[in-house]
Motif scaffolding. Structure first.
Motif, PDB file in Angstrom:
ATOM      1  N   THR A  37     -42.796  62.371 -25.246  1.00 58.13           N
ATOM      2  CA  THR A  37     -43.679  61.331 -24.734  1.00 58.13           C
ATOM      3  C   THR A  37     -42.885  60.286 -23.954  1.00 58.13           C
ATOM      4  N   GLY A  38     -41.713  59.901 -24.468  1.00 58.01           N
ATOM      5  CA  GLY A  38     -40.870  58.928 -23.788  1.00 58.01           C
ATOM      6  C   GLY A  38     -40.380  59.415 -22.437  1.00 58.01           C
ATOM      7  N   VAL A  39     -40.012  60.689 -22.362  1.00 64.04           N
ATOM      8  CA  VAL A  39     -39.570  61.262 -21.081  1.00 64.04           C
ATOM      9  C   VAL A  39     -40.713  61.222 -20.073  1.00 64.04           C
ATOM     10  N   GLY A  40     -41.899  61.657 -20.515  1.00 68.05           N
ATOM     11  CA  GLY A  40     -43.052  61.660 -19.617  1.00 68.05           C
ATOM     12  C   GLY A  40     -43.425  60.265 -19.160  1.00 68.05           C
ATOM     13  N   ALA A  41     -43.499  59.325 -20.092  1.00 67.14           N
ATOM     14  CA  ALA A  41     -43.849  57.945 -19.741  1.00 67.14           C
ATOM     15  C   ALA A  41     -42.770  57.313 -18.868  1.00 67.14           C
ATOM     16  N   GLY A  42     -41.498  57.608 -19.159  1.00 62.67           N
ATOM     17  CA  GLY A  42     -40.403  57.077 -18.353  1.00 62.67           C
ATOM     18  C   GLY A  42     -40.468  57.551 -16.909  1.00 62.67           C
ATOM     19  N   LEU A  43     -40.817  58.825 -16.713  1.00 60.04           N
ATOM     20  CA  LEU A  43     -40.969  59.359 -15.352  1.00 60.04           C
ATOM     21  C   LEU A  43     -42.109  58.663 -14.622  1.00 60.04           C
ATOM     22  N   ILE A  44     -43.185  58.393 -15.360  1.00 61.10           N
ATOM     23  CA  ILE A  44     -44.322  57.696 -14.751  1.00 61.10           C
ATOM     24  C   ILE A  44     -43.910  56.292 -14.329  1.00 61.10           C
ATOM     25  N   PHE A  45     -43.163  55.596 -15.177  1.00 61.03           N
ATOM     26  CA  PHE A  45     -42.693  54.256 -14.836  1.00 61.03           C
ATOM     27  C   PHE A  45     -41.744  54.285 -13.638  1.00 61.03           C
ATOM     28  N   ARG A  46     -40.889  55.292 -13.566  1.00 62.00           N
ATOM     29  CA  ARG A  46     -39.957  55.399 -12.438  1.00 62.00           C
ATOM     30  C   ARG A  46     -40.703  55.594 -11.128  1.00 62.00           C
TER      31      ARG A  46
END
Length: 269
Positions: free
Chosen positions: A108-117
């Motif tokens: 979930t953190g990887v996915g959300a982090g990519l969205i934030f980037r």
């Protein structure tokens, strides 16, 4: 197109994390998505539909308070996640709740982090955190983690306190991975030595909401006069700035260093 791809891919990762790791063990995620998961478990309604309905008020807030590009990508993320949660079957990958909470939280953190980037968000409390991050210089994942204490408490009362602790593990892992992937709170100092000082200064001022200090420089060996541009940016902006420098002056010398602290006027975008 690159940002749109990141948002869609990140949202798909979050959906798989929910349906494969968290939901089968009654482990909640962070924010409104966690509440949607809980309601999806205890009611006949689908988690994807609930996620979309719960996010609508905050999406309206985002339209009013945040940039058009940001909210477009956020809407794209919420819609992609909601549809994916509806389509992707719920399947238990691991029988061990602790492993599921860790892997689900990290994914979930990887996915959300990519969205934030990509300059978007996955909706829910993320919108609130982004608004707060504009005004105060805290790591984004930490802000989101603090706001999700209520989700852990709800999980304990609705399910079991073991489930609440697993939820806490998942949320903690998500927050740490977001900070690692997103890294927006990390500041960088750029020292740019260029023959095209005026042109590069104008390009950066037009495309970057940052102050720039311009100094005169001289090559010690060649004696050639050059301009030295210094600015402080976030890690998130580095790719765009490097592209602007490369297009304007491919021969520019750029020194990039990590900045420990910024005192004074610094716009947190």
């Amino acid at each position: 197109m690159g940002r749109i791809f990141l948002v869609i891919f990140g949202s798909l990762l979050v959906a798989f994390a929910y349906n494969f790791f968290l939901i089968p063990h009654h482990i909640l995620s962070s924010g409104l998505s966690g509440i949607a998961i809980m309601l999806g478990i205890i009611t006949p309604l689908n988690t994807g539909l609930l996620n979309l309905l719960l996010n609508l008020p905050l999406l309206i807030l985002g339209i009013l308070k945040l940039g058009k590009k940001f909210i477009f990508l956020t809407i794209l993320s919420v819609v992609t996640l909601s549809i994916s949660l509806y389509i992707v079957p719920i399947k238990q990958i691991s029988t061990e709740p602790l492993l599921s909470s860790l892997f689900g939280g990290v994914l979930t953190g990887v996915g959300a982090g990519l969205i934030f980037r990509a300059a978007g968000s996955s909706g829910g409390f993320d919108i609130v955190a982004m608004l707060l991050a504009k005004k105060r210089d805290f790591p984004l994942g930490t802000l989101i983690t603090l706001m999700n204490a209520v989700v852990v408490i709800i999980s304990g009362f609705v399910f079991t306190w073991d489930a609440a602790l697993y939820t806490l593990v998942a949320i903690y892992a998500t927050g740490k991975v977001i900070d690692t992937v997103h890294t927006k709170h990390i500041k960088l100092t750029l020292m740019i030595i260029t023959n095209k000082g005026d042109e590069l200064k104008q390009i950066l001022l037009e495309n970057l909401y940052r102050g720039i200090t311009v100094m005169d420089g001289e090559g010690a060996y060649s004696g050639e006069k050059r301009k030295v541009l210094m600015t402080v940016i976030t890690r998130y902006e580095l790719t765009d700035v490097k592209n602007l420098i490369s297009k304007t002056d491919p021969n520019a010398f750029v020194n990039i260093t990590v900045t420990t602290e910024v005192i004074g006027s610094f716009h947190r975008s």
